[in-house]
Each structure stands twice: as structure tokens, then as C-alpha cells.
Design a protein around this motif. Structure first.
Motif, PDB file in Angstrom:
ATOM      1  N   MET A   1       0.824  -1.195   0.000  1.00 30.36           N
ATOM      2  CA  MET A   1       0.000   0.000   0.000  1.00 30.36           C
ATOM      3  C   MET A   1       0.872   1.265   0.000  1.00 30.36           C
ATOM      4  SD  MET A   1      -3.110   0.729  -0.171  1.00 30.36           S
ATOM      5  CE  MET A   1      -4.154   2.110  -0.021  1.00 30.36           C
ATOM      6  N   LYS A   2       1.966   1.245   0.771  1.00 28.53           N
ATOM      7  CA  LYS A   2       2.861   2.395   0.784  1.00 28.53           C
ATOM      8  C   LYS A   2       3.488   2.620  -0.582  1.00 28.53           C
ATOM      9  CE  LYS A   2       4.567   3.256   5.379  1.00 28.53           C
ATOM     10  NZ  LYS A   2       5.739   3.312   6.236  1.00 28.53           N
ATOM     11  N   THR A   3       3.832   1.544  -1.259  1.00 28.43           N
ATOM     12  CA  THR A   3       4.432   1.653  -2.587  1.00 28.43           C
ATOM     13  C   THR A   3       3.470   2.340  -3.547  1.00 28.43           C
ATOM     14  OG1 THR A   3       5.620  -0.410  -2.154  1.00 28.43           O
ATOM     15  CG2 THR A   3       5.547   0.365  -4.431  1.00 28.43           C
ATOM     16  N   PHE A   4       2.225   1.957  -3.493  1.00 29.48           N
ATOM     17  CA  PHE A   4       1.213   2.589  -4.346  1.00 29.48           C
ATOM     18  C   PHE A   4       1.081   4.076  -4.014  1.00 29.48           C
ATOM     19  CE2 PHE A   4      -3.218   3.854  -5.088  1.00 29.48           C
ATOM     20  CZ  PHE A   4      -3.253   3.691  -6.469  1.00 29.48           C
ATOM     21  N   HIS A   5       1.112   4.399  -2.749  1.00 28.96           N
ATOM     22  CA  HIS A   5       1.003   5.792  -2.298  1.00 28.96           C
ATOM     23  C   HIS A   5       2.166   6.630  -2.842  1.00 28.96           C
ATOM     24  CE1 HIS A   5      -0.082   9.090   0.345  1.00 28.96           C
ATOM     25  NE2 HIS A   5       1.177   9.143   0.752  1.00 28.96           N
ATOM     26  N   TYR A   6       3.406   6.122  -2.730  1.00 27.85           N
ATOM     27  CA  TYR A   6       4.574   6.833  -3.242  1.00 27.85           C
ATOM     28  C   TYR A   6       4.534   6.948  -4.763  1.00 27.85           C
ATOM     29  CZ  TYR A   6       6.637   6.629   1.387  1.00 27.85           C
ATOM     30  OH  TYR A   6       6.875   6.795   2.717  1.00 27.85           O
ATOM     31  N   LEU A   7       4.097   5.902  -5.421  1.00 27.54           N
ATOM     32  CA  LEU A   7       3.977   5.931  -6.878  1.00 27.54           C
ATOM     33  C   LEU A   7       2.957   6.981  -7.314  1.00 27.54           C
ATOM     34  CD1 LEU A   7       4.715   4.679  -9.623  1.00 27.54           C
ATOM     35  CD2 LEU A   7       2.824   3.085  -9.275  1.00 27.54           C
TER      36      LEU A   7
END
Length: 66
Positions: A1-7
Motif C-alpha cells: 500500500m505504501k508503494t502505491f502511495h509513493y507511486l
């Protein structure tokens, strides 16, 4: 989920903020606007655009009134 947020933040930066500050130009267009593609602008130059070449920016001479 964090990866999606940063992306998502990165894509928003590329889409809105980067395009508002500078545009990508080819070296021919940079030289037509009296500039040069360099890795760093000289002190008497200002950045006007970003060149397609990796790590290059389009620099033009500053016109100052005497």
C-alpha cells in the motif's frame, strides 16, 4: 500500500509540478532559442528548459540592463 502511495505522489509530481516549471526540448530547439544544453548553467546564464539528453538543461544568457 505504501508503494502505491509513493507511486501516486511521483506520478502527480511528473504530471503537474514538473510540467509547470519547465518543458522538455531537443538540443536543436534549445539552440534556436539562443541556448545551450549543458549539465550546469554558468553563473551568467539562466535555466530556461530541460533537454532530452540525460542530465542536461537548456541554459541561455541573462540579459541585464546597464
Amino acid at each position: 500500500m505504501k508503494t502505491f502511495h509513493y507511486l501516486l505522489h511521483f506520478l502527480c509530481y511528473l504530471t503537474f509540478i514538473l510540467q509547470a516549471t519547465a518543458t522538455l526540448v531537443d538540443p536543436g530547439r534549445c539552440s534556436k532559442s539562443f541556448g545551450f544544453c549543458r549539465s550546469q548553467c554558468l553563473k551568467e546564464e539562466k535555466q530556461i528548459d530541460i533537454c532530452f539528453s540525460p542530465s542536461k538543461i537548456c541554459c541561455a544568457e541573462r540579459f541585464t540592463e546597464d
